[in-house]
Design an enzyme around this catalytic site. Structure first.
Site, PDB file in Angstrom:
ATOM      1  N   SER B 126       0.648  -1.346   0.122  1.00 35.45           N
ATOM      2  CA  SER B 126       0.122   0.072   0.100  1.00 35.45           C
ATOM      3  C   SER B 126       0.859   1.308  -0.061  1.00 35.45           C
ATOM      4  CB  SER B 126      -0.802  -0.218   1.235  1.00 35.45           C
ATOM      5  OG  SER B 126      -1.422   1.252   1.550  1.00 35.45           O
ATOM      6  N   TYR B 150      -0.814   0.391  10.361  1.00 34.00           N
ATOM      7  CA  TYR B 150      -1.006  -0.761   9.143  1.00 34.00           C
ATOM      8  C   TYR B 150       0.315  -0.487   8.065  1.00 34.00           C
ATOM      9  CZ  TYR B 150      -3.297  -1.512   4.645  1.00 34.00           C
ATOM     10  OH  TYR B 150      -3.634  -1.782   3.480  1.00 34.00           O
TER      11      TYR B 150
END
Lengths: 327, 327
Positions: B126, B150
């Site tokens: 990501s 994350y």
């Protein structure tokens, strides 16, 4: 304040502990107790306060908790399997360098979930977090792209340190050490060993082998500078770091030729003649992937200082390791 | 060839599986068996070969081994706790996003220690691996400096993927997905949710809330492009990646204003009037730390392709999600 040093039996660890014990103060605070841990129980130097020496493998369950029993407000984490061993033994490298570090961070977090506990944690990282292809001068925002398992483990530890700090579980600072020269002691098998050897051995009246060209450039600081980095980090207000908790330490960008010229100035032509050139393609290839020079202006602005010449590095060695020098 | 998809019940996972099942081929090789895993057993699409659906939490002991029982030569690893949940539940985020990924890599390594087994592993990373301060256009060598747990977990997974690949345990490629719009389905509570909502809801005849300024710029690709990235990665010769195994995917750098203009062109002024402006300082502050634009030339040179306008992104949504559009 209680101070925990993990990796206290290593070369830098011993020098750090000896300075902590002699001064009795760090970051402006008096040291009440020194807790010295390593896989073998470290030696205890003379110290006015309490001193505990603990044989401890951080990656074993419960060990990190034990080390935190007195809630040390300052932790130096220097323990690591070195680069060559982490490459030769994949599982041991990850167990010690990643799982061990994570166990320490988790133990701090869990202790802090029961009572107020947010210690300062100074982590010894390495320029091995960087790998080729690299620019000639590596900037402050260069990506972490290690080419060894050791470098990968250090880079992951830096990321964990930043996240645990951001979440308020601890107050972390990672310092990326340059290649440390002149390492005292015997020659070792590390690919970087010759950088110390071509100075240390001739200064001690012995022969040394040089496996690469004089033009090879790399990034250096003395053991004395490394200890000063750790002590300065311990006293630094980390709010000045922002979210980026790891810093490339200042160092000296120099060639093997620069090393040899400094040796000549310090110990004469006879010392230089003790360097035997024995080109080794394997070592040359490994070293070619290493960083040559950094922009370490962030650390410099925060007050970290390294040597500016190999003359200074040799001088530090002669002062700090008088017994290893030929009469 | 057996193909394992971990995270097969997620939005991108379902679309990927449906394309794999319909075509029956990936990277030029026929698919004999699809193994679909997620924390809840994924739905099985129509498929001519064998198909297994497995409820599986990678972070539980032995689960990764089970998924590798037939030695799938291609593995898509998309499973993750999303950003908001990883921030709200620290332990769950690390357990799923870090320990789960590591368990998969370790299971592959251990399988390969008994027999020849070096699968291709396509990992969904990501752009959350990057965090402010960032340049206006983020280059290919920008440091990984995530500002969420994350992003930290994704960055660590990228580092592990590179090291396991370098050591020859697997053939990994990490693809850093842009923010995916237009996400089908209901509005969610993610800070990024409005980027989809301000198009999806008005296109379906419903009202949407816009919490930030029209000038906010971000980096986008459609769900269709995301699936194409994964499929292209599966067929890519990774020797072209060198040691840097993770790639920023191409995307569209666009502002909220650009989104609204594209909505006007696609569905008229009435649709645009369904966007209600309700400034939210918390969301504005979060979004301000996000990347705005990338130089993704490396991925582009390797043949990855994304949309070039929001008109294309809306068109993909209208074609792929016909039931979610107002008549």
């Amino acid at each position: 304040m209680d101070v925990l040093v993990i990796g206290a039996a290593g070369m830098v660890g011993r020098k750090l502990v000896s300075k902590l014990a002699a001064g009795g103060v760090v970051g402006g605070r008096v040291i009440d107790r020194l807790i010295l841990a390593d896989v073998v129980a470290p030696e205890a130097p003379a110290f006015e306060g309490n001193i505990d020496t603990v044989p401890a493998d951080l990656s074993e369950p419960g060990v990190a908790d034990t080390l935190l029993a007195t809630r040390p407000q300052l932790i130096f984490h220097l323990a690591a399997v070195v680069s060559g061993e982490a490459e030769a033994d994949f599982e041991k490298g990850y167990r010690v360098n990643l799982d061990g570090t994570r166990a320490l961070l988790e133990a701090v977090r869990m202790a802090g979930s029961k009572e107020s506990y947010v210690p300062k944690l100074v982590f010894a990282s390495s320029i091995a977090v960087f790998g080729a292809p690299l620019p000639e001068v590596i900037g402050e925002t260069e990506c972490l792209a290690p080419l060894t398992s050791y470098g990968t483990q250090k880079a992951i530890s830096e990321l964990l340190l930043a996240d645990y700090s951001r979440r308020g579980f601890l107050d972390g600072i990672g310092i990326r050490l340059p290649t440390i020269v002149i390492r005292p002691g015997k020659p070792n098998k590390a690919a970087s060993g010759f950088f110390s050897g071509i100075l240390r051995e001739p200064l001690a009246g012995q022969e040394a082998v040089l496996p690469v060209d004089d033009s090879v450039r790399h990034w250096f600081a003395s053991p004395r500078a490394a200890v000063n980095f750790l002590l300065h980090a311990a006293g630094l207000d980390t709010s000045r770091l922002g979210s980026r908790r790891s810093l490339t330490m200042p160092g000296l960008s120099a060639t093997v030729g620069d090393q040899i010229e400094a040796l000549r100035r310090a110990a004469g032509e006879a010392a230089v003649r003790r360097i035997r050139r024995e080109p080794d393609e394997t070592i040359a290839r490994i070293v070619a992937g290493w960083p040559q020079n950094f922009d370490a202006s962030r650390a410099a602005a925060l007050g970290f200082v390294a040597e500016k010449s190999f003359d200074e590095i040799i001088k530090a060695h002669l002062e700090d390791e008088p017994r290893s020098v030929a009469a």
